[in-house]
Scaffold this active site. Structure first.
Site, PDB file in Angstrom:
ATOM      1  N   ASN A   7       0.873  -1.172   0.000  1.00  0.00           N
ATOM      2  CA  ASN A   7       0.000   0.000   0.000  1.00  0.00           C
ATOM      3  C   ASN A   7       0.914   1.226   0.000  1.00  0.00           C
ATOM      4  O   ASN A   7       1.453   1.616   1.025  1.00  0.00           O
ATOM      5  CB  ASN A   7      -0.886  -0.036   1.251  1.00  0.00           C
ATOM      6  CG  ASN A   7      -1.885   1.098   1.278  1.00  0.00           C
ATOM      7  OD1 ASN A   7      -1.834   2.016   0.461  1.00  0.00           O
ATOM      8  ND2 ASN A   7      -2.801   1.043   2.222  1.00  0.00           N
ATOM      9  N   GLU A 383      -8.049  -4.656   5.303  1.00  0.00           N
ATOM     10  CA  GLU A 383      -7.902  -4.378   3.872  1.00  0.00           C
ATOM     11  C   GLU A 383      -6.787  -5.214   3.255  1.00  0.00           C
ATOM     12  O   GLU A 383      -6.896  -5.664   2.117  1.00  0.00           O
ATOM     13  CB  GLU A 383      -7.655  -2.879   3.665  1.00  0.00           C
ATOM     14  CG  GLU A 383      -8.922  -2.059   3.899  1.00  0.00           C
ATOM     15  CD  GLU A 383      -8.677  -0.579   4.121  1.00  0.00           C
ATOM     16  OE1 GLU A 383      -8.035  -0.231   5.137  1.00  0.00           O
ATOM     17  OE2 GLU A 383      -9.133   0.228   3.305  1.00  0.00           O
TER      18      GLU A 383
END
Ligand code: ADP
Length: 401
Positions: A7, A383
């Protein structure tokens, strides 16, 4: 398979290595202050490191994490080739991406075209992709978009009341965000309640520093409170949420401000921070202040809860009913008072909350009473796991097992 989840933000890069079969997190870490000085955090079940490591750019950050992964003492693999696939969180896929994809030159080109739509996020994501491609050119890369899950919204939900030509010309519409979290949490809620996601209507309240609500009907998003950008919708930590554009023109004239200045106010100086007269954007600090009779801190929390409840009510209408309401993210998972306050507005839906359950800390817990007509749940979002699952699925389709 071993999946490296990345990320990548403008000056930070979060990573995890997840075993897709056991769903075990083998490594979790963060490269921070990239391009400034550099701090490297790295945790496995055996080591926990946080140390300064100079990282001039994202390639150096990825290099740092790869060296750690293959290090003879703190590492978990002998060679890069043991990473089967890399899953990248990508913020904005526009209308082009309705699901996760193998990252190819065409995908990068299409994403670059979306840069205008998410100027803070997309270029930073692509820098992470680029760094991984340089250092691991033979490893399959998968892109998982934060907008993809929301692409099932219908025109009646995603179009603004603006001239249609601007949608045709510039794709100005509502996209919705936090899709990876909304997908994970809505599905986990159904699993926890032993329901089939295709049978239930769920409202997910992702309440973090950035906050959004989604209506998920029979597994598909029908609405999401964020819009063209992640500024629309709820009052957030520092973002204003819904506001009359007429007020902005008025403000610009009164204070002699240009658009970038107005946008900076809306993104960084508003929300509960702005309402509390710059006291804090952190809900814990606001709660502590409220107890000490700080009126503006109390007002900020009140406005936040009221707005969430209004969205929940409107999404129950949008789906003609609701079975599960789920709280998640920093505030949603931890602030039992704000959950109670929001649910106080929702008695008309037949919702009653079990006070003791509401104070429980768990990965997943039902906080509504058994007699409540709607299940109210608290579920920790994950996530990275959702990215790993989607990445594994795309990799399998691409022939990697
Ligand atoms: P983001 O990912 O958008 O930065 P998070 O989901 O990490 O946000 O949530 C951050 C927010 O969660 C902070 O504003 C913080 O106030 C809030 N938060 C974290 N822990 C608690 C807690 N125990 N009680 C109330 N709020 C909390």
């Amino acid at each position: 398979m071993k999946i490296l989840v990345i990320n990548s933000g403008s000056s930070s890069l979060k990573f995890q290595v997840i075993d897709s079969e056991s769903e075990e997190v083998l490594v979790k870490g963060l490269c921070e202050r990239i391009g400034i000085d550099g701090i490297f955090t790295y945790r496995t079940d055996k080591v926990s490191i946080k140390e300064p490591v100079a990282m001039k750019n994202h390639t150096e950050a990825v290099n740092t994490l790869l060296e750690a992964l293959t290090d003879s003492e703190k590492g978990i693999i002998n060679d890069y080739s043991e990473i089967d696939v890399i899953g990248h969180r990508l913020v904005h896929g526009g209308e082009k991406f309705t699901g996760s994809v193998v990252v190819t030159d065409e995908v990068i080109e299409a994403m670059t075209e979306c840069n205008d739509l998410a100027p803070l996020h997309n270029p930073a994501n692509l820098v992470g992709v680029d760094a991984c491609r340089k250092l691991m050119p033979d490893t399959l890369m998968v892109g998982v978009f934060d907008t993809a899950f929301n692409q099932t919204m219908e025109p009646k939900a995603y179009l603004y009341g603006l001239p249609y030509r601007y949608y045709e010309k510039y794709k100005i519409r509502r996209y919705g965000f936090h899709g990876i979290s909304h997908k994970y949490v809505s599905q986990r809620a159904a699993e926890f309640m032993r329901q089939d996601p295709k049978d239930v209507k769920t409202i997910v309240c992702h309440l973090g520093n950035g906050a959004s609500i989604s209506a998920v009907k029979y597994g598909k998003v029908v609405d999401n409170s964020m819009g063209f950008t992640p500024l629309e919708g709820l009052v957030m930590g520092t973002r204003c949420g819904d506001v009359d554009p007429g007020a902005l023109e008025f403000l610009a004239k009164k204070e002699n401000l240009d658009f970038p200045q107005i946008m900076a106010i809306l993104n960084q100086e508003s929300g509960v921070l702005g309402i509390s007269k710059n006291f804090s954007s952190d809900f814990r600090e606001l709660k502590d202040a409220e107890i000490k009779y700080n009126e503006k801190a109390a007002l900020a929390r009140e406005i936040f809860a009221y707005k969430v409840a209004k969205y929940v009510g409107s999404y129950a209408a949008a789906m003609n009913g609701v079975d599960n309401i789920v709280f998640t993210a920093g505030v949603g998972e931890n602030d039992s008072d704000i959950r109670q306050e929001i649910c106080n507005y929702l008695g008309f839906l037949g919702i009653t909350i079990d006070e003791l359950k509401n104070r429980e800390q768990a990965e997943a817990v039902r906080i509504s009473e058994g007699t409540s007509r709607v299940n109210v749940l608290v579920i920790r979002t994950n996530e990275e796991l959702e990215i790993a699952r989607e990445t594994a699925e795309v990799a399998r389709q691409a022939g990697i097992s």
